[in-house]
Scaffold this active site. Structure first.
Site, mmCIF file in Angstrom:
data_model
loop_
_atom_site.group_PDB
_atom_site.id
_atom_site.type_symbol
_atom_site.label_atom_id
_atom_site.label_comp_id
_atom_site.label_asym_id
_atom_site.label_seq_id
_atom_site.Cartn_x
_atom_site.Cartn_y
_atom_site.Cartn_z
ATOM 1 N N ARG A 58 4.904 -4.325 -1.997
ATOM 2 C CA ARG A 58 6.174 -5.011 -1.722
ATOM 3 C C ARG A 58 6.052 -6.055 -0.614
ATOM 4 O O ARG A 58 6.913 -6.923 -0.476
ATOM 5 C CB ARG A 58 7.288 -3.997 -1.453
ATOM 6 C CG ARG A 58 7.738 -3.276 -2.730
ATOM 7 C CD ARG A 58 8.886 -2.329 -2.450
ATOM 8 N NE ARG A 58 8.520 -1.293 -1.534
ATOM 9 C CZ ARG A 58 7.940 -0.136 -1.888
ATOM 10 N NH1 ARG A 58 7.711 0.129 -3.149
ATOM 11 N NH2 ARG A 58 7.607 0.749 -0.970
ATOM 12 N N GLU A 95 0.913 12.012 5.863
ATOM 13 C CA GLU A 95 1.420 13.346 6.154
ATOM 14 C C GLU A 95 0.483 14.404 5.542
ATOM 15 O O GLU A 95 0.135 15.383 6.175
ATOM 16 C CB GLU A 95 2.829 13.484 5.577
ATOM 17 C CG GLU A 95 3.658 14.479 6.340
ATOM 18 C CD GLU A 95 5.077 14.540 5.805
ATOM 19 O OE1 GLU A 95 5.496 13.604 5.111
ATOM 20 O OE2 GLU A 95 5.740 15.546 6.077
#
Ligand code: AMP
Length: 170
Positions: A58, A95
């Site tokens: 993006r 994560e």
């Protein structure tokens, strides 16, 4: 125009518990698109930027348009295995697990003045790795810009020492 109104929250995408900031609703609005581009351009004009680096995927949408407006070149940072010529790589922690990004070895020159751009700042891990790639190649990071900063995740902490700008904060 309130650009925030054009961004859609999609709960539990791509995984449970994440509220995804969907900018496709802003991109399909001609006024929203052009006002966003103008605002990003105003943050970065008159800084002598020679190359805009957009982060897959993006970061390419406004990154390319910004490069044209700034009279700069455009360089993509991509996920591993996508760039065809010799690359430099940087890994960073997610994560769960680890991810990598790559840039062509000959994409930048010493003395290049860089604007790094992505759509959204979350934890800052991706952009921190992008900064390391740029510095490996000896170019100067003049500014980092985002459309959106999720300020509650404190991503700016990882980007201390750089000029970081964003248009929309949550
Ligand atoms: P980070 O490395 O944690 O700062 O993550 C930034 C990257 O993940 C950007 O390329 C974003 O496009 C994407 N991203 C992370 N969180 C979100 C979210 N809540 N909504 C949309 N994109 C996100």
């Amino acid at each position: 125009m309130d650009l925030k109104k054009l961004i859609r929250d999609v709960p539990n995408f791509p995984i449970e518990g994440i509220i995804f900031k969907d900018i496709t609703t802003l991109l399909k609005d001609p006024k929203g698109y052009s006002e966003t581009l103008d605002k990003l351009y105003n943050l970065s004009k008159n800084k002598g930027i020679t190359k805009v680096i957009g982060i897959e995927s993006r970061g390419f949408i406004f990154g390319g348009a910004l490069a044209e407006k700034l009279g700069a070149g455009f360089v993509p940072i991509r996920k591993p295995g996508k760039l065809p010529s010799e690359t430099v790589t940087e890994s960073y922690e997610l994560e769960y697990g680890i991810d990598s990004i790559e840039m062509h070895k000959d994409a930048l020159e010493h003395g290049d003045k860089i604007l790094l751009h992505d759509d959204l700042l979350a934890t800052g891990g991706t952009m921190e790795a992008a900064c390391k790639l740029v510095e490996k190649l000896g170019a100067e990071i003049v500014q980092i810009s985002f459309l959106i900063d999720l300020t509650f995740l404190n991503g700016k902490e990882k980007l201390k020492g750089y000029e970081v700008q964003s248009l929309i904060e949550y």
